[in-house]
Design an enzyme around this catalytic site. Structure first.
Site, PDB file in Angstrom:
ATOM      1  N   GLY A 171      24.621 115.227  52.065  1.00  0.00           N
ATOM      2  CA  GLY A 171      25.845 115.908  51.068  1.00  0.00           C
ATOM      3  C   GLY A 171      27.046 115.473  51.140  1.00  0.00           C
ATOM      4  O   GLY A 171      27.888 115.937  50.297  1.00  0.00           O
ATOM      5  N   HIS A 241      25.123 120.951  49.292  1.00  0.00           N
ATOM      6  CA  HIS A 241      24.270 120.173  49.404  1.00  0.00           C
ATOM      7  C   HIS A 241      23.568 119.786  50.515  1.00  0.00           C
ATOM      8  O   HIS A 241      23.025 118.615  50.912  1.00  0.00           O
ATOM      9  CB  HIS A 241      24.758 118.675  48.720  1.00  0.00           C
ATOM     10  CG  HIS A 241      25.267 118.944  47.289  1.00  0.00           C
ATOM     11  ND1 HIS A 241      24.312 119.459  46.093  1.00  0.00           N
ATOM     12  CD2 HIS A 241      26.347 118.795  46.751  1.00  0.00           C
ATOM     13  CE1 HIS A 241      25.123 119.554  45.132  1.00  0.00           C
ATOM     14  NE2 HIS A 241      26.257 119.275  45.372  1.00  0.00           N
ATOM     15  N   GLU A 281      12.346 112.013  50.767  1.00  0.00           N
ATOM     16  CA  GLU A 281      12.620 113.273  50.196  1.00  0.00           C
ATOM     17  C   GLU A 281      12.525 113.263  48.760  1.00  0.00           C
ATOM     18  O   GLU A 281      12.640 112.472  47.716  1.00  0.00           O
ATOM     19  CB  GLU A 281      14.109 113.443  50.289  1.00  0.00           C
ATOM     20  CG  GLU A 281      14.517 113.530  51.836  1.00  0.00           C
ATOM     21  CD  GLU A 281      15.917 114.031  52.317  1.00  0.00           C
ATOM     22  OE1 GLU A 281      16.512 114.374  51.202  1.00  0.00           O
ATOM     23  OE2 GLU A 281      16.157 114.274  53.349  1.00  0.00           O
ATOM     24  N   ARG A 298      15.089 107.633  59.801  1.00  0.00           N
ATOM     25  CA  ARG A 298      15.464 108.078  61.024  1.00  0.00           C
ATOM     26  C   ARG A 298      14.508 109.369  61.316  1.00  0.00           C
ATOM     27  O   ARG A 298      13.940 109.997  60.399  1.00  0.00           O
ATOM     28  CB  ARG A 298      16.886 108.499  61.083  1.00  0.00           C
ATOM     29  CG  ARG A 298      17.420 109.153  60.138  1.00  0.00           C
ATOM     30  CD  ARG A 298      18.842 109.718  60.158  1.00  0.00           C
ATOM     31  NE  ARG A 298      19.489 110.350  59.162  1.00  0.00           N
ATOM     32  CZ  ARG A 298      19.298 111.589  58.693  1.00  0.00           C
ATOM     33  NH1 ARG A 298      18.518 112.537  59.418  1.00  0.00           N
ATOM     34  NH2 ARG A 298      19.720 112.144  57.626  1.00  0.00           N
TER      35      ARG A 298
END
Length: 660
Positions: A171, A241, A281, A298
Site C-alpha cells: 500500500g 490499500h 496476487e 517472500r
C-alpha cells in the site's frame, strides 16, 4: 541434523516482531539454533527473548538498523549463523541483500536474487507476465517518468487510475486518482512515499477497477524447478490499500477459476526461475476475469491461513528447499480442509483515518491458543509501540470446518482479545466480521469505504453501556473505601429520597455526565439524559460482570490517570477531568501522531480553501496529509521539512478570514 536439515545449524532472522517469533518457533522445532537482531528500542522485545541469542544492529530508525546490511551480516558472523531468513518487510525483497548474504557464504532463505530483481520492479514484472501469457490490466509500464508523460498515459487509460510504486508493495506509494484535477497532488505524494519506502520513486499506472476482489495464490518451487500452488486466499478487506482480513480458500470461486488462477501463478514463477515461497496476487473482476497485479517474492503476512487449511508449515518448507531438498508434496498431493480466517491487529486510530497509534501497552490479554486458533505476536504487556516501525501488533488465525464457523470463531477470539494503553483496530475488526456483505461474500476491495459509518462509528448502545459500567465501577470503589474507613463514610440519613451518585468523564473530547441511582438489585443509570437499567452486577479485581438483560464481561484497566472499559465489542478510554469544559482545540492544525514533516505546502500569508493540503507527515512508513478544516489565511507555520514532531503539537496557525 535432526529432521533432515543438513546444511543449516543456526538461523538468523533479519526481522522483528511477530514474524521473527513465528520463524523461531519452526526453527527450534527442527532443532536449529536461533539468532535475533534488534534496534536500540527493541532490546527487550519479545522476538529478542524468543531467540537463543541476539545482536544489536543500530539505533531506532530502520535505515540505521533493520535495513543496515553490513550490521546484519556482522551479527551473522559474530553469532556463527549459517543461514539468514529475511521474514517479510524490510529487506525481504531486496536483491542486493540476498546477494550480500550469498557472497558472505551464508544460506539465503528465499528466492534467487535474479527472481527478486525480476519482480522487484513492477514495470519489468508486467512485461515478463505479458510474455508468459498471464492476464494484465490496461496500464502504463514505461520508463519515461516525466509528469506530462504520466498524465498523458492516465488520460489514455481513462480515469479512475491507480498510481503504484514500481519497487514496492504494502500500500505504500499507491494512490487512486478519480479525476484529472487530483492527478498532480497524487503523483507527488506517491513519488515521495515510494522514495521514502523503497529508495525508488518510479511509478506505473493501471486502470482502476471500481469493485474488484483481491485474490492471491501461494506458490512454491524447489531448486530443481518443480513448482506447485497451495490453494488461494482472499485479501479484499483492506484500508489504505493494506490488508486487514484474509481468508483461505477464497470464497465463491468456481473450480475453473481456481485452477486457471493457480496455473497462471505457477507460470509466473516459472517465467523468472523462482525458488522457495512466493505469492502471486490477482484482481478478480465481478465478471470472473482475473488480472495479474504483482508477485511478492517472500513469505506473506497471511501465509498462516494457507497453513491452516493444508496442514503444512511453509517456513519448514522454506528451510527444506534452502537445504536443497525437493518439495514435500506434488500438486496432486496438496489437499485442503475447512476454512481459515486471519485478522491483522494494528495499533491505529480508526476514526482518524486509520492513523498509526503509539503508546505503552498497559494491559494485554489474548485468547488461549489451540489446534484451531493461532496467536502470532511480537508484543507483551509493558511494551512500547513506537513510531519507527509498522504498527501491526499481532495476527489471529482461526480454522473452522466451514467459512461461517471460522468467522464465528474469529469473532469469539477477538472478543477475548483486550488491549489498553494504545488505540487498536480490534473493535473495528469485530464490526467487519459482523458486516452482512462480508458474511454473504458480497464484497470487494471497497467494502470498508462503502460501509465506513457502520464500521468505524462506535455503536451508541454499547457506548452508553460502557459509560454506565465505568460509573458503577467508580461507585464500587467508593463503597469499598467507605467500608474500610469511618472517615470516608458517606452514608447519611435521607427521608424518602434515593442515594444518587454523579460522575463526570471526558470521552473522545466530549464531557459525559453519568447519574447512578440504586433501585433494589438494579441500577438506573442516566448517561447524558439517556436512561439504562443495569442489573446482575458483580465485581472482581479488574472486571465487572453484568448478568442481566445487558449482560457481558467488562475488563477494567486503570492506567496513566485513565480508565479503560473493554467489553466484547467496544474499547472505551475515559479520563476524569477536574474542570467543567474541555479545552476547545482545532485538530486540523495539530499533529495527529508522532512523525516527521516531509512536505510543507503553504507559507504565512497564503490564502487557502477548506480541505486544501497544508503539509504532509510521515509515520510508520505511511504519509498523512494535514488539510485545512476551513478557508482562511495562513498566519504562521511552526515546522519545516525534516522536523520531528510529537502527537498533539500545533503545526500551524490560521486566521478566521475567508479565502479570497
Amino acid at each position: 541434523m535432526s529432521h533432515g536439515i543438513q546444511s543449516i545449524t543456526k538461523l538468523l532472522v533479519a526481522n522483528r516482531g511477530e514474524i521473527a517469533c513465528r520463524i523461531f518457533k519452526t526453527a527450534k522445532r527442527l532443532g536449529l539454533g536461533t539468532v535475533a537482531i534488534y534496534s536500540d528500542p527493541d532490546q527487550q522485545a519479545l522476538h529478542v527473548a524468543s531467540a537463543d541469542e541476539a545482536y544489536c544492529v543500530g539505533p531506532a530508525p530502520a535505515t540505521d538498523s533493520y535495513l543496515n546490511i553490513p550490521a546484519i551480516l556482522a551479527a551473522a558472523k559474530a553469532s556463527g549463523a549459517d543461514a539468514i531468513h529475511p521474514g517479510y518487510g524490510f529487506l525481504s525483497e531486496n536483491a542486493g541483500f540476498a546477494r550480500a548474504v550469498v557472497d558472505a557464504g551464508l544460506k539465503w532463505i528465499g528466492p534467487p536474487p535474479s527472481a527478486i530483481d525480476a519482480m522487484g520492479s513492477k514495470i519489468e514484472a508486467k512485461r515478463l507476465m505479458e510474455t508468459a501469457g498471464v492476464p494484465l490490466l490496461p496500464g502504463f509500464h514505461g520508463h519515461d517518468q516525466q509528469d506530462d508523460k504520466l498524465l498523458d498515459a492516465a488520460r489514455s487509460i481513462g480515469f479512475p487510475v491507480m498510481l503504484k510504486a514500481s519497487a514496492g508493495g504494502g500500500g505504500k506509494g499507491m494512490r487512486v486518482v478519480e479525476q484529472e484535477a487530483a492527478f498532480a497532488e497524487a503523483l507527488s505524494g506517491a513519488r515521495r512515499e515510494a522514495l521514502k519506502s523503497f529508495a525508488d520513486d518510479t511509478l506505473l499506472l493501471e486502470k482502476y477497477l471500481p469493485a474488484p476482489r483481491h485474490v492471491e495464490v501461494q506458490i512454491f518451487f524447489d531448486n530443481a524447478g518443480s513448482g506447485i500452488y497451495l490453494a488461494d486466499r482472499d485479501c479484499s478487506v483492506q484500508r489504505r490499500h493494506q490488508k486487514v482480513v484474509e481468508e483461505a480458500p477464497a470464497p465463491g470461486l468456481t473450480d475453473k477459476t481456481r485452477i486457471a488462477m493457480g496455473t497462471a501463478a505457477v507460470a509466473a514463477g516459472q517465467a523468472i526461475g523462482y525458488t522457495g515461497a512466493g505469492t502471486v496476487e490477482f484482481l478478480l473482476d465481478n465478471d470472473g476475469q482475473f488480472y495479474f497485479m504483482e508477485m511478492n517474492t517472500r513469505l506473506q503476512v497471511e501465509h498462516p491461513v494457507t497453513e491452516m487449511i493444508t496442514g503444512q508449515d511453509l517456513v519448514e518448507w522454506q528451510l527444506r528447499v534452502a537445504d536443497g531438498q525437493a518439495l514435500p508434496l506434488s500438486q496432486q498431493q496438496v489437499s485442503e480442509n475447512g476454512h481459515a480466517v486471519e485478522i491483522r491487529l494494528y495499533a491505529e486510530q480508526v476514526a482518524q483515518g486509520f492513523m498509526p497509534a503509539t503508546g505503552n501497552i498497559d494491559y494485554l490479554a489474548f485468547p488461549e491458543e489451540s489446534d484451531h486458533l493461532r496467536v502470532e505476536t511480537g508484543i507483551r504487556a509493558g511494551d512500547q509501540v513506537s513510531p519507527y516501525y509498522d504498527p501491526m501488533l499481532a495476527k489471529l488465525v482461526v480454522w473452522g470446518g466451514s467459512r461461517d464457523q471460522a468467522i464465528a470463531g474469529m469473532r469469539a477470539a477477538l472478543q477475548e482479545t483486550r488491549i489498553a494503553g494504545v488505540a487498536t483496530n480490534r473493535d473495528f475488526l469485530i464490526r467487519v466480521l459482523n458486516n452482512p456483505q462480508f458474511c454473504s461474500v458480497n464484497f470487494s476491495t471497497g467494502l470498508i469505504e462503502q460501509n465506513k459509518a457502520s464500521l468505524i462509528d462506535e455503536p451508541e448502545v454499547e457506548r452508553l453501556q460502557s459509560l454506565a459500567i465505568a460509573a458503577l465501577w467508580r461507585l464500587h470503589q467508593t463503597t469499598q473505601q467507605q467500608a474500610t474507613s469511618p472517615w470516608l463514610a458517606g452514608q447519611g440519613w435521607r427521608m424518602n429520597l434515593p442515594v444518587v451518585s454523579q460522575f463526570r468523564f471526558a470521552c473522545n473530547n466530549e464531557m459525559v455526565d453519568v447519574q447512578v441511582t440504586p433501585n433494589g438489585q438494579n441500577y438506573h443509570c442516566q448517561v447524558n439524559g439517556e436512561t439504562l437499567v443495569i442489573d446482575g452486577i458483580s465485581y472482581t479485581n479488574n472486571s465487572v460482570l453484568s448478568e442481566g438483560k445487558r449482560h457481558g464481561l467488562f475488563s477494567i484497566v486503570e492506567h496513566q490517570d485513565l480508565l479503560t472499559i473493554i467489553s466484547d465489542s467496544l474499547t472505551l478510554t475515559l479520563s476524569t477531568p477536574d474542570y467543567d469544559v474541555l479545552e476547545e482545540t482545532d485538530s486540523g492544525f495539530n499533529a495527529p501522531m508522532n512523525g516527521t514533516i516531509v512536505s510543507v505546502q503553504v507559507k504565512p500569508g497564503d490564502q487557502v480553501l477548506a480541505d486544501a493540503p497544508l503539509l504532509v507527515m510521515e509515520a510508520m512508513k505511511m504519509e498523512h496529509t494535514i488539510r485545512a478544516p476551513r478557508a482562511g489565511e495562513i498566519a504562521d507555520v511552526f515546522y519545516n521539512h525534516g522536523d520531528l514532531v510529537e502527537e498533539g503539537v500545533p503545526l500551524l496557525a490560521m486566521t478566521e478570514e475567508s479565502a479570497s
